[in-house]
Design a protein around this motif. Structure first.
Motif, PDB file in Angstrom:
ATOM      1  N   GLU A  25      11.633   0.282  -6.120  1.00 47.77           N
ATOM      2  CA  GLU A  25      12.979   0.488  -5.589  1.00 47.77           C
ATOM      3  C   GLU A  25      13.117  -0.149  -4.202  1.00 47.77           C
ATOM      4  O   GLU A  25      12.136  -0.221  -3.441  1.00 47.77           O
ATOM      5  CB  GLU A  25      13.296   1.986  -5.500  1.00 47.77           C
ATOM      6  N   PRO A  26      14.352  -0.565  -3.844  1.00 45.34           N
ATOM      7  CA  PRO A  26      14.548  -1.226  -2.547  1.00 45.34           C
ATOM      8  C   PRO A  26      14.124  -0.373  -1.353  1.00 45.34           C
ATOM      9  O   PRO A  26      13.678  -0.903  -0.335  1.00 45.34           O
ATOM     10  CB  PRO A  26      16.067  -1.480  -2.510  1.00 45.34           C
ATOM     11  N   MET A  27      14.269   0.937  -1.444  1.00 41.96           N
ATOM     12  CA  MET A  27      13.929   1.805  -0.302  1.00 41.96           C
ATOM     13  C   MET A  27      12.450   2.210  -0.269  1.00 41.96           C
ATOM     14  O   MET A  27      12.048   3.021   0.561  1.00 41.96           O
ATOM     15  CB  MET A  27      14.815   3.062  -0.302  1.00 41.96           C
ATOM     16  N   ARG A  28      11.659   1.643  -1.173  1.00 38.89           N
ATOM     17  CA  ARG A  28      10.227   2.014  -1.246  1.00 38.89           C
ATOM     18  C   ARG A  28       9.466   1.337  -0.102  1.00 38.89           C
ATOM     19  O   ARG A  28       8.781   0.331  -0.280  1.00 38.89           O
ATOM     20  CB  ARG A  28       9.664   1.616  -2.608  1.00 38.89           C
ATOM     21  N   ASP A  29       9.634   1.870   1.099  1.00 36.74           N
ATOM     22  CA  ASP A  29       8.994   1.339   2.298  1.00 36.74           C
ATOM     23  C   ASP A  29       8.769   2.530   3.228  1.00 36.74           C
ATOM     24  O   ASP A  29       9.719   3.263   3.521  1.00 36.74           O
ATOM     25  CB  ASP A  29       9.932   0.307   2.945  1.00 36.74           C
ATOM     26  N   PRO A  30       7.541   2.738   3.664  1.00 40.59           N
ATOM     27  CA  PRO A  30       7.239   3.926   4.481  1.00 40.59           C
ATOM     28  C   PRO A  30       8.114   4.047   5.723  1.00 40.59           C
ATOM     29  O   PRO A  30       8.449   5.147   6.148  1.00 40.59           O
ATOM     30  CB  PRO A  30       5.776   3.725   4.869  1.00 40.59           C
ATOM     31  N   ARG A  31       8.493   2.875   6.318  1.00 37.93           N
ATOM     32  CA  ARG A  31       9.350   2.946   7.522  1.00 37.93           C
ATOM     33  C   ARG A  31      10.716   3.504   7.147  1.00 37.93           C
ATOM     34  O   ARG A  31      11.308   4.287   7.878  1.00 37.93           O
ATOM     35  CB  ARG A  31       9.503   1.563   8.151  1.00 37.93           C
TER      36      ARG A  31
END
Ligand SMILES: CC(=O)N[C@H](C=O)[C@@H](O)[C@H](O)[C@H](O)COP(=O)(O)O
Length: 228
Positions: A25-31
């Motif tokens: 998913e596009p929001m799959r980023d720890p930040r």
């Protein structure tokens, strides 16, 4: 900050927000997870629940409230922090509370739930949240030494019907049994009114995930209603 069982009192009747984006998913980023978590805290979240070691690490730097961490490995069977190794990694990443599969199913490493909880307590300072799928799971998890009991897996293990909203009947049953550990309502709480109902059913605190932090799902709900 170390969260003690007594310190959990600060979460009584509070909202905990789960911030999770799924692989690909596009929001799959720890930040991004950390930023979403910080936004939830501005809105009043008293604790944050996040998935993945990097997400736990980033979120610890982004918020000052307690962080409940988990590590999902796979999609079927026992997949929420399935083994002691996963749990200790989550604790080492900085989680104040480690959420683990709290069902009575066999675990991939062959340890019992009690052995897993004891191992986490012995080798870290984290508390343990048992993600349960039924009343019998909740009883067994308290006996196994879990510090918090969640209804996270109700409707996902075959023991309970997957209700449209929260499984209020299960919440009431666990709450009225007086098991002596904080009962966390989690799973399919999609509206503020349902969060209130979960508290009224006896929940100690309420976790909301998708309805606050998963825009793809929320957008789909609107679109579905418009084109029904
Ligand atoms: C069953 C399972 O894998 N539950 C996961 C556990 O961490 C998450 O996918 C949920 O989003 C979380 O429990 C919050 O629930 P809801 O998103 O329904 O508010």
């Amino acid at each position: 900050m170390i969260l003690t069982p007594a310190g959990l009192e600060g979460l009584r009747s509070q909202l905990i927000v789960s911030c999770q984006a799924y692989p690909g998913e596009p929001m799959r980023d720890p930040r991004t997870t950390g930023q979403v978590a910080a936004s939830a805290v501005i809105g009043g979240a008293a604790a944050i629940r996040v998935q993945g070691l990097a997400d736990v690490q980033f979120t610890r730097t982004a918020v000052e409230v307690p962080v409940i961490g988990l590590w999902k490995d796979g999609h079927d069977g026992v997949f929420i922090t399935p083994t002691l190794r996963h749990a200790l990694a989550v604790a080492n990443a900085g989680a104040h509370v480690v959420a683990i599969d709290g069902t009575r199913r066999e675990r991939p490493d062959g340890l019992s739930l009690a052995e897993t909880v004891a191992g986490i307590h012995a080798e870290s300072q984290a508390l343990v949240m048992a993600d349960c799928g039924s009343f019998d799971d909740a009883v067994a998890a308290v006996e196994a030494g879990a510090d918090l009991i969640g209804t996270t897996l109700a409707g996902y293990t075959g023991e309970r019907t997957k209700t449209d909203g929260p499984d209020l009947e299960l919440l009431e049953r666990i709450a009225s049994a007086g098991l002596g550990k904080p009962l966390i309502a989690e799973g399919r709480i999609h509206t503020p009114a349902q969060a209130r109902l979960a508290l009224d059913a006896g929940a100690f605190a309420v976790v909301v995930g998708t309805a606050i932090t998963h825009p793809a799902s929320i957008t789909g709900w609107f679109k579905g209603a418009m084109h029904a």
